[in-house]
Design a protein around this motif. Sequence first.
Motif, mmCIF file in Angstrom:
data_model
loop_
_atom_site.group_PDB
_atom_site.id
_atom_site.type_symbol
_atom_site.label_atom_id
_atom_site.label_comp_id
_atom_site.label_asym_id
_atom_site.label_seq_id
_atom_site.Cartn_x
_atom_site.Cartn_y
_atom_site.Cartn_z
ATOM 1 N N VAL A 186 37.264 36.749 40.039
ATOM 2 C CA VAL A 186 36.642 37.116 38.772
ATOM 3 C C VAL A 186 35.829 35.944 38.226
ATOM 4 O O VAL A 186 36.173 34.779 38.439
ATOM 5 N N CYS A 245 40.145 43.804 41.669
ATOM 6 C CA CYS A 245 39.346 42.622 42.047
ATOM 7 C C CYS A 245 40.233 41.515 42.602
ATOM 8 O O CYS A 245 41.369 41.347 42.171
ATOM 9 N N ASP A 266 34.250 40.813 49.454
ATOM 10 C CA ASP A 266 34.918 40.606 48.164
ATOM 11 C C ASP A 266 34.867 41.858 47.299
ATOM 12 O O ASP A 266 33.906 42.637 47.382
ATOM 13 N N VAL A 267 35.889 41.998 46.452
ATOM 14 C CA VAL A 267 35.739 42.862 45.278
ATOM 15 C C VAL A 267 35.734 41.880 44.108
ATOM 16 O O VAL A 267 36.763 41.293 43.766
ATOM 17 N N PHE A 268 34.558 41.651 43.573
ATOM 18 C CA PHE A 268 34.346 40.544 42.637
ATOM 19 C C PHE A 268 34.108 41.096 41.241
ATOM 20 O O PHE A 268 33.188 41.882 41.025
ATOM 21 N N GLY A 269 34.933 40.688 40.291
ATOM 22 C CA GLY A 269 34.786 41.146 38.912
ATOM 23 C C GLY A 269 33.970 40.175 38.083
ATOM 24 O O GLY A 269 34.080 38.965 38.260
ATOM 25 N N VAL A 312 39.858 44.816 36.323
ATOM 26 C CA VAL A 312 39.843 43.588 37.123
ATOM 27 C C VAL A 312 41.184 43.392 37.823
ATOM 28 O O VAL A 312 41.230 43.150 39.033
#
Length: 361
Positions: free
Chosen positions: A213, A210, A34-37, A206
Motif C-alpha cells: 500500500v 492488497c 502485485d495487488v497494490f493499494g 486494502v
Amino acid sequence: MSTIEIKNLTKKFEVEGHVVTALDHINLSIEKGDVFGIIGMSGAGKSTLVRSINFLERPSEGDVLIDGVNLADLTEKELRKTRSGIGMIFQNFNLLEQKNVIDNVCFPLEINGVKKKDARKRAKELLVLVGLQDKEKAYPSQLSGGQKQRVAIARALATDPRILLCDEATSALDPQTTSSILALIKQINEEMGITVVIITHQMSVVTDICQKVAIIDSGRLVEQGPVDKIFRNPESDAAKELISGKEIRYTPVRDLQSVRKIRIVFQENSAYEPVIANTILELGTPVNILKADTRNVGGRAVGEMILGLPEGEEIQEAVIGRLKASGLAVTEEETQSVSLSPDARRPVSPASAGTTEVEHE
Ligand SMILES: Nc1ncnc2c1ncn2[C@@H]1O[C@H](COP(=O)(O)OP(=O)(O)O)[C@@H](O)[C@H]1O
Ligand SMILES: [Mg+2]
C-alpha cells in the motif's frame, strides 16, 4: 524490472488563474503480479495518479514507465497500444447504456479492429469468467451495481491487459457485493497474472486484497510498504488518520495492576486458529484481554494484544507455553495500569470467548 515505475511524477492543474499541484514528485514502483493499494483522503490526488499511469493525464514533470518503456517516448499510436494493455474500472462503471452487455464487452475489441465473430467469442468467455453468461442480452439499466461492475471488469479484460487499474471500483457497492467483486479481482490477479492497482478510500478493501500500500496526502507520497506493516504501525500523520482509531478495539476487563501481563503479537506466520479461545478452552482458565489491536489482513489476525494472566505461576507458564506453541511472539509487559473502565469487570470466559471474534474482527 517493475511493471509500473513512477518517477518524480508531478502534475499541476491551472484552475482560474492559479496552479493546483495534484501530484508532487511521486516515486513508486509496482511489481509484476502485485495487488497494490493506493489510499488517501478525498482530493489527495489518487485519481490523478491512476490516470497518469496510462497517460490519460500527461505529467507536468517526471516519468511513467510500463515494463521499462517510458510512455513519454511513445508515438500516439504506440501509446494507444500500450493503453490497450492497461484495463481500467471505475466507481460509476462507465458502461455504454445504449449497448447490451455483450456489446459493451466487445466494444474495446472492435475499436482495436478485432473481427466481430472473434470479439464475440472472447466476450462470451469473459462473461463466463465474471459469472454473467446468462446476461449477454441485458442492458446496463437492468443490472445491479455488482453486475454492472462485473461487465466493466469483463470489458477491461477484453484486450488481455497486463495491468488492471481500479479507481474506487467498490465505493458504490454494498459490503457483500464489495467482497464478491474483490474476490473476483483477486482471482483475476492470481489466475491471469495481472498486476492490479487499487485506488480506494476504504481501508477494508486494502486489508482484504492488497499486499502493498502507498499513502498519498495532498499530492505527496507519505508512506508505502507491505499492508500488514503499515496497518500495524502507521508512521505518517496521514496514515495514522486513515488507519488508526478505525479498527482498534480496547477491551478493558478489570484492573490487573498486580497481575502478570503479557503482550502477544500475531504475525503472518502465526497459526491460523482462534488461539485465545483455544487456550482458554484447553487449559480451563480465563484470560483477560486488556487491550486488543488486531485486524484482519488477508483472512488472518495481525497485530497485538495485551493479556492479563490468571494467578499462579504454573498456570501462567502453561498459558504462555500454549500461545508460543501457536507461533505467537510473547513478551512480558510492565505491570502498570492499562487504561481501564470500571464498568467492564468481566473476565473472558470460555463461553464468551469460544469464537474467532476475539481475534478476527
Ligand atoms: N482536471 C482537473 N482540473 C483541475 N483540477 C483537478 C483536475 N483533476 C483533479 N484536480 C484537482 O487535483 C486534486 C486531486 O484530485 P483527485 O486526483 O481527483 O483526488 P482523489 O481522487 O484523491 O479524490 C484536487 O485538488 C482536484 O481538485
Ligand atoms: Mg478520485
